[in-house]
Design a protein around this motif. Structure first.
Motif: not given
Length: 62
Positions: A8, A10, A12, A24, A30
């Motif tokens: 991931c 990050v 979002s 998160q 995730v």
């Protein structure tokens, strides 16, 4: 559906698109909240998977 937190980035994007399905953790990685979302959400889940920059979301067809 599964997600791979180790890859991931990050970003979002998945959380913004489907906050009831994705979240998160404390590191921003995730987390899948609902592995089997309702049928009307399937296309949105597929879009979230396609939009993941690191392809960390995996959708399996049943």
């Amino acid at each position: 559906m599964t997600a791979t937190p180790e890859t991931c980035a990050v970003s979002s994007l998945c959380v913004y698109r489907l906050p009831g399905v994705f979240d998160q953790d404390e590191d921003g990685l995730v987390v899948v909240l609902d592995e089997t979302p309702e049928g009307e959400m399937h296309e949105e889940v597929r879009r979230a998977a396609r939009g993941c920059p690191t392809k960390s979301i995996h959708v399996t067809e049943e």
